[in-house]
Design a protein around this motif. Structure first.
Motif, PDB file in Angstrom:
ATOM      1  N   VAL A   1       0.829  -1.209   0.000  1.00  0.00           N
ATOM      2  CA  VAL A   1       0.000   0.000   0.000  1.00  0.00           C
ATOM      3  C   VAL A   1       0.860   1.256   0.000  1.00  0.00           C
ATOM      4  CG1 VAL A   1      -1.562   1.370   1.430  1.00  0.00           C
ATOM      5  CG2 VAL A   1      -2.032  -1.055   1.019  1.00  0.00           C
ATOM      6  N   VAL A   2       1.896   1.280   0.828  1.00  0.00           N
ATOM      7  CA  VAL A   2       2.776   2.450   0.899  1.00  0.00           C
ATOM      8  C   VAL A   2       3.453   2.692  -0.452  1.00  0.00           C
ATOM      9  CG1 VAL A   2       4.905   3.341   1.919  1.00  0.00           C
ATOM     10  CG2 VAL A   2       3.154   2.307   3.379  1.00  0.00           C
ATOM     11  N   ALA A   3       3.890   1.617  -1.104  1.00  0.00           N
ATOM     12  CA  ALA A   3       4.522   1.758  -2.414  1.00  0.00           C
ATOM     13  C   ALA A   3       3.531   2.294  -3.441  1.00  0.00           C
ATOM     14  CB  ALA A   3       5.082   0.414  -2.871  1.00  0.00           C
ATOM     15  N   ALA A   4       2.309   1.800  -3.420  1.00  0.00           N
ATOM     16  CA  ALA A   4       1.290   2.266  -4.362  1.00  0.00           C
ATOM     17  C   ALA A   4       0.935   3.722  -4.112  1.00  0.00           C
ATOM     18  CB  ALA A   4       0.042   1.397  -4.242  1.00  0.00           C
ATOM     19  N   PHE A   5       0.847   4.088  -2.829  1.00  0.00           N
ATOM     20  CA  PHE A   5       0.536   5.475  -2.494  1.00  0.00           C
ATOM     21  C   PHE A   5       1.644   6.408  -2.962  1.00  0.00           C
ATOM     22  CE2 PHE A   5       0.810   9.137   0.371  1.00  0.00           C
ATOM     23  CZ  PHE A   5      -0.431   9.695   0.154  1.00  0.00           C
ATOM     24  N   ALA A   6       2.885   6.001  -2.767  1.00  0.00           N
ATOM     25  CA  ALA A   6       4.012   6.837  -3.187  1.00  0.00           C
ATOM     26  C   ALA A   6       3.998   7.049  -4.696  1.00  0.00           C
ATOM     27  CB  ALA A   6       5.326   6.199  -2.753  1.00  0.00           C
ATOM     28  N   ALA A   7       3.626   6.009  -5.436  1.00  0.00           N
ATOM     29  CA  ALA A   7       3.606   6.108  -6.893  1.00  0.00           C
ATOM     30  C   ALA A   7       2.445   6.970  -7.397  1.00  0.00           C
ATOM     31  CB  ALA A   7       3.521   4.718  -7.510  1.00  0.00           C
ATOM     32  N   ALA A   8       1.363   7.058  -6.609  1.00  0.00           N
ATOM     33  CA  ALA A   8       0.166   7.774  -7.063  1.00  0.00           C
ATOM     34  C   ALA A   8      -0.108   9.044  -6.269  1.00  0.00           C
ATOM     35  CB  ALA A   8      -1.041   6.848  -6.960  1.00  0.00           C
ATOM     36  N   GLN A   9       0.857   9.511  -5.474  1.00  0.00           N
ATOM     37  CA  GLN A   9       0.579  10.617  -4.561  1.00  0.00           C
ATOM     38  C   GLN A   9       0.213  11.927  -5.259  1.00  0.00           C
ATOM     39  OE1 GLN A   9       3.986  11.711  -2.201  1.00  0.00           O
ATOM     40  NE2 GLN A   9       5.443  11.195  -3.816  1.00  0.00           N
ATOM     41  N   ASP A  10       0.634  12.094  -6.512  1.00  0.00           N
ATOM     42  CA  ASP A  10       0.311  13.321  -7.231  1.00  0.00           C
ATOM     43  C   ASP A  10      -0.909  13.174  -8.134  1.00  0.00           C
ATOM     44  OD1 ASP A  10       2.516  14.682  -6.118  1.00  0.00           O
ATOM     45  OD2 ASP A  10       3.859  13.840  -7.628  1.00  0.00           O
ATOM     46  N   ALA A  11      -1.535  12.008  -8.120  1.00  0.00           N
ATOM     47  CA  ALA A  11      -2.710  11.754  -8.955  1.00  0.00           C
ATOM     48  C   ALA A  11      -3.974  12.282  -8.277  1.00  0.00           C
ATOM     49  CB  ALA A  11      -2.835  10.252  -9.221  1.00  0.00           C
ATOM     50  N   PRO A  12      -5.061  12.454  -9.015  1.00  0.00           N
ATOM     51  CA  PRO A  12      -6.336  12.857  -8.409  1.00  0.00           C
ATOM     52  C   PRO A  12      -6.808  11.841  -7.375  1.00  0.00           C
ATOM     53  CG  PRO A  12      -6.413  13.110 -10.794  1.00  0.00           C
ATOM     54  CD  PRO A  12      -5.145  12.359 -10.483  1.00  0.00           C
ATOM     55  N   LEU A  13      -7.703  12.260  -6.508  1.00  0.00           N
ATOM     56  CA  LEU A  13      -8.151  11.430  -5.390  1.00  0.00           C
ATOM     57  C   LEU A  13      -8.658  10.065  -5.840  1.00  0.00           C
ATOM     58  CD1 LEU A  13      -8.812  11.110  -2.378  1.00  0.00           C
ATOM     59  CD2 LEU A  13     -11.048  12.143  -2.849  1.00  0.00           C
ATOM     60  N   VAL A  14      -9.505  10.026  -6.853  1.00  0.00           N
ATOM     61  CA  VAL A  14     -10.068   8.746  -7.294  1.00  0.00           C
ATOM     62  C   VAL A  14      -8.969   7.788  -7.717  1.00  0.00           C
ATOM     63  CG1 VAL A  14     -11.539   7.610  -8.995  1.00  0.00           C
ATOM     64  CG2 VAL A  14     -12.254   9.794  -7.991  1.00  0.00           C
ATOM     65  N   GLU A  15      -7.968   8.284  -8.429  1.00  0.00           N
ATOM     66  CA  GLU A  15      -6.865   7.433  -8.872  1.00  0.00           C
ATOM     67  C   GLU A  15      -6.015   6.976  -7.686  1.00  0.00           C
ATOM     68  OE1 GLU A  15      -4.588   9.107 -12.055  1.00  0.00           O
ATOM     69  OE2 GLU A  15      -6.375   9.855 -13.095  1.00  0.00           O
ATOM     70  N   ARG A  16      -5.810   7.859  -6.714  1.00  0.00           N
ATOM     71  CA  ARG A  16      -5.017   7.481  -5.543  1.00  0.00           C
ATOM     72  C   ARG A  16      -5.715   6.376  -4.752  1.00  0.00           C
ATOM     73  NH1 ARG A  16      -4.876  12.937  -4.507  1.00  0.00           N
ATOM     74  NH2 ARG A  16      -5.779  12.719  -2.437  1.00  0.00           N
ATOM     75  N   VAL A  17      -6.996   6.577  -4.484  1.00  0.00           N
ATOM     76  CA  VAL A  17      -7.747   5.596  -3.705  1.00  0.00           C
ATOM     77  C   VAL A  17      -7.792   4.252  -4.434  1.00  0.00           C
ATOM     78  CG1 VAL A  17     -10.046   5.002  -2.849  1.00  0.00           C
ATOM     79  CG2 VAL A  17      -9.137   7.313  -2.495  1.00  0.00           C
ATOM     80  N   THR A  18      -8.012   4.303  -5.744  1.00  0.00           N
ATOM     81  CA  THR A  18      -8.066   3.070  -6.528  1.00  0.00           C
ATOM     82  C   THR A  18      -6.728   2.341  -6.493  1.00  0.00           C
ATOM     83  OG1 THR A  18      -9.732   4.018  -8.007  1.00  0.00           O
ATOM     84  CG2 THR A  18      -8.535   2.090  -8.799  1.00  0.00           C
ATOM     85  N   ALA A  19      -5.638   3.078  -6.650  1.00  0.00           N
ATOM     86  CA  ALA A  19      -4.305   2.462  -6.628  1.00  0.00           C
ATOM     87  C   ALA A  19      -4.024   1.808  -5.283  1.00  0.00           C
ATOM     88  CB  ALA A  19      -3.243   3.517  -6.939  1.00  0.00           C
ATOM     89  N   ILE A  20      -4.399   2.478  -4.203  1.00  0.00           N
ATOM     90  CA  ILE A  20      -4.162   1.943  -2.862  1.00  0.00           C
ATOM     91  C   ILE A  20      -4.917   0.632  -2.651  1.00  0.00           C
ATOM     92  CG2 ILE A  20      -4.654   2.348  -0.422  1.00  0.00           C
ATOM     93  CD1 ILE A  20      -3.974   5.296  -0.916  1.00  0.00           C
TER      94      ILE A  20
END
Length: 220
Positions: free
Chosen positions: A87-106
């Motif tokens: 989860v931490v790795a996915a969040f780091a990769a998507a931290q600059d993305a819009p909320l929907v993309e961040r939540v989905t990636a996590i």
């Protein structure tokens, strides 16, 4: 057994005592994942059967652990650590993305990790439940870490105007229960859906919490 036996010291076979200890511990945990996470389960496993499955002796078991419950505790933490790292790795990769993309990636990262091996789900959601007050405390403590993670992301999203400003702890606690229940039921074959559909539903639920009806983006 009153306590662990003293582990051997010094080098043997080119490996230090510390290296051998790490290897032994890893073998016991690998064997525990097989036995606790499948047949016969934690309650049907003995020190002797676990040691045999690990290819080690019971003496070596007591050099690493006091009881089988100590093994279960260590394995439960390891399984949760694997998921948290994903989860931490996915969040780091998507931290600059819009909320929907961040939540989905996590959630894709979390679901992919915990469902990659059904034995992990059994350890986390089945075998640890009701073992002892100590295990219940550990289970709830790890669940609280996931609640903290969701609260931190929700608070950060609110600060950026992407979500409603509020205290999210109660909602996050309820949501984690939904996550655990849905993923367990899916892994057990009780939910007729793909994993992607399960993740999409979880994302939809969380977005409904973050952006309730009537909320206007940027409103305080």
């Amino acid at each position: 057994m009153a306590g662990r036996l003293r582990a051997p010291t010094g080098r043997y076979g080119g490996k230090s005592a510390e290296q051998r200890q790490v290897e032994r511990r890893g073998k016991f945990l690998e064997a525990a994942l097989r036995l606790f996470g499948d047949v016969p389960g934690y309650r049907g496993t003995t020190v002797a059967s676990l040691s045999e499955a690990a290819g080690l002796s019971t003496r070596q078991f007591y050099e690493e652990f006091r009881t089988l419950e100590d093994v279960l505790a260590a394995l439960h933490l390891q399984v949760n650590d694997w998921a948290e790292e994903a989860v931490v790795a996915a969040f780091a990769a998507a931290q600059d993305a819009p909320l929907v993309e961040r939540v989905t990636a996590i959630f894709r990262a979390y679901a992919a990790d915990v469902t990659s091996d059904p034995r992990r789900i059994r350890i986390t959601f089945v075998e640890i439940v009701g073992v002892s007050p100590r295990m219940e405390e550990q289970r709830l403590a790890r669940r609280a870490r996931w609640v903290d993670l969701i609260c931190a992301e929700a608070t950060a999203a609110a600060a950026r105007g992407e979500a409603a400003p509020r205290d999210y702890r109660l909602a996050a606690t309820a949501f984690i229960g939904s996550v655990n229940g849905l993923l367990h039921d899916w892994s057990a074959g009780w939910v007729d859906a793909t994993l992607d559909e399960v993740v999409d539903e979880l994302v939809h639920q969380l977005l409904g919490i973050l952006r309730p009806p009537g909320w206007v983006r940027g409103a305080s």
